[in-house]
Design a protein around this motif. Structure first.
Motif, PDB file in Angstrom:
ATOM      1  N   ASN A 148       0.815  -1.217  -0.010  1.00 16.92           N
ATOM      2  CA  ASN A 148      -0.086  -0.082  -0.041  1.00 16.92           C
ATOM      3  C   ASN A 148       0.910   1.162   0.166  1.00 16.92           C
ATOM      4  O   ASN A 148       0.725   2.160  -0.572  1.00 16.92           O
ATOM      5  N   GLU A 149       1.905   1.265   0.716  1.00 19.24           N
ATOM      6  CA  GLU A 149       2.947   2.488   0.713  1.00 19.24           C
ATOM      7  C   GLU A 149       3.420   2.679  -0.705  1.00 19.24           C
ATOM      8  O   GLU A 149       3.588   3.611  -1.136  1.00 19.24           O
ATOM      9  N   TYR A 150       4.077   1.696  -1.122  1.00 18.18           N
ATOM     10  CA  TYR A 150       4.687   1.609  -2.604  1.00 18.18           C
ATOM     11  C   TYR A 150       3.338   2.133  -3.649  1.00 18.18           C
ATOM     12  O   TYR A 150       3.825   2.838  -4.431  1.00 18.18           O
ATOM     13  N   LEU A 151       2.405   1.553  -3.551  1.00 23.84           N
ATOM     14  CA  LEU A 151       1.294   1.950  -4.470  1.00 23.84           C
ATOM     15  C   LEU A 151       1.041   3.468  -4.308  1.00 23.84           C
ATOM     16  O   LEU A 151       0.859   4.220  -5.225  1.00 23.84           O
ATOM     17  N   SER A 152       0.933   3.914  -3.220  1.00 32.52           N
ATOM     18  CA  SER A 152       0.647   5.247  -2.877  1.00 32.52           C
ATOM     19  C   SER A 152       1.649   6.175  -3.606  1.00 32.52           C
ATOM     20  O   SER A 152       1.375   7.269  -4.058  1.00 32.52           O
ATOM     21  N   GLN A 153       3.158   5.677  -3.133  1.00 26.90           N
ATOM     22  CA  GLN A 153       4.205   6.397  -3.686  1.00 26.90           C
ATOM     23  C   GLN A 153       4.099   6.575  -5.207  1.00 26.90           C
ATOM     24  O   GLN A 153       4.488   7.623  -5.764  1.00 26.90           O
ATOM     25  N   PHE A 154       3.882   5.504  -5.605  1.00 28.92           N
ATOM     26  CA  PHE A 154       3.926   5.384  -7.289  1.00 28.92           C
ATOM     27  C   PHE A 154       2.834   6.236  -7.937  1.00 28.92           C
ATOM     28  O   PHE A 154       2.942   7.049  -8.944  1.00 28.92           O
ATOM     29  N   TYR A 155       1.542   6.349  -7.331  1.00 27.82           N
ATOM     30  CA  TYR A 155       0.490   7.088  -7.728  1.00 27.82           C
ATOM     31  C   TYR A 155       0.933   8.536  -7.609  1.00 27.82           C
ATOM     32  O   TYR A 155       0.686   9.246  -8.534  1.00 27.82           O
ATOM     33  N   ASN A 156       1.354   8.989  -6.389  1.00 25.88           N
ATOM     34  CA  ASN A 156       1.694  10.120  -6.165  1.00 25.88           C
ATOM     35  C   ASN A 156       2.908  10.737  -7.326  1.00 25.88           C
ATOM     36  O   ASN A 156       2.793  11.822  -7.890  1.00 25.88           O
ATOM     37  N   LEU A 157       3.726   9.964  -7.681  1.00 31.25           N
ATOM     38  CA  LEU A 157       4.766  10.390  -8.318  1.00 31.25           C
ATOM     39  C   LEU A 157       4.325  10.556  -9.835  1.00 31.25           C
ATOM     40  O   LEU A 157       4.912  11.422 -10.687  1.00 31.25           O
ATOM     41  N   LEU A 158       3.270   9.507 -10.352  1.00 28.62           N
ATOM     42  CA  LEU A 158       2.735   9.806 -11.669  1.00 28.62           C
ATOM     43  C   LEU A 158       2.008  11.145 -11.655  1.00 28.62           C
ATOM     44  O   LEU A 158       1.919  11.815 -12.572  1.00 28.62           O
ATOM     45  N   GLU A 159       1.416  11.567 -10.542  1.00 28.41           N
ATOM     46  CA  GLU A 159       0.633  12.834 -10.481  1.00 28.41           C
ATOM     47  C   GLU A 159       1.463  13.929 -10.735  1.00 28.41           C
ATOM     48  O   GLU A 159       0.834  15.117 -11.243  1.00 28.41           O
TER      49      GLU A 159
END
Length: 198
Positions: A148-159
């Motif tokens: 969940n932490e990695y997914l959140s970080q990945f999503y934010n970097l794409l944003e």
């Protein structure tokens, strides 16, 4: 006696390419490494925009980067991988193929400055935190919380990436990618998805 492999042989099939790696890495290929045909399709998309630097997040033994770099020599493919043993395998394969437009980085993706990269390839390397069929090894911590932490970080970097950023995801849910990205190819049932940020 050492077998000499020609450049053409390397890229003729997945089995031929995988022969560059250790037996253990070859055994993991069908689950964990990008097939050659998928790497080519993803690279066509990722090299179609402005900018020359493409990042593979969770690059494993470097197969995507090496295949893409072979067919797109005017771009630079960067692979970031947290397991040093896999980075070492990637560098051995790079030396064997003599491909120079590739850079392998031993780090976690969240330690990099995303401003250095124009477009992103991602073959759902986070999923090992949830699914344990044929794990790569037991050397890194895996848990749903890490996922969940990695997914959140990945999503934010794409944003945070600018308009025009291209992303290719393989075996990923659409929820990994923010709604600011438009899916530009619709092949029902295909695991490779191609995106451009509006």
């Amino acid at each position: 006696m050492e077998r000499k492999i020609t450049m053409i042989d390397n890229f003729s099939s997945d089995a031929a390419f995988d022969s560059l790696y250790s037996l253990r890495a070859q055994q993991l290929s069908s689950i964990h490494w990008t097939p050659i045909d998928v790497a080519k399709k993803a690279a066509i998309h990722l090299t179609g925009g402005e900018g020359k630097n493409i990042l593979d997040i969770g690059s494993g033994v470097g197969k995507f980067c090496l295949v893409a770099a072979q067919f797109f020599p005017d771009h630079i493919f960067h692979g970031v991988e947290q397991r040093k043993a896999l980075v070492d395998e990637a560098i051995i394969a790079q030396n064997a193929t003599r491909i120079t437009n590739v850079n392998f980085i031993h780090a976690n993706f969240n330690e990099l400055s995303m401003d250095d990269y124009d477009h992103i390839y991602f073959y759902n390397s986070f999923s090992e935190n949830l699914f344990h069929y044929k794990p790569i090894d037991n050397l890194v911590d895996c848990s749903e919380a890490i996922y969940n932490e990695y997914l959140s970080q990945f999503y934010n970097l794409l944003e945070e990436k600018p308009s025009g950023t291209r992303v290719a995801t393989f075996h990923c849910s659409n929820e990994y990618v923010p709604s600011s990205y438009k899916r530009v190819q619709h092949i029902t049932g295909e695991a490779l998805k191609l995106w451009i940020k509006r």
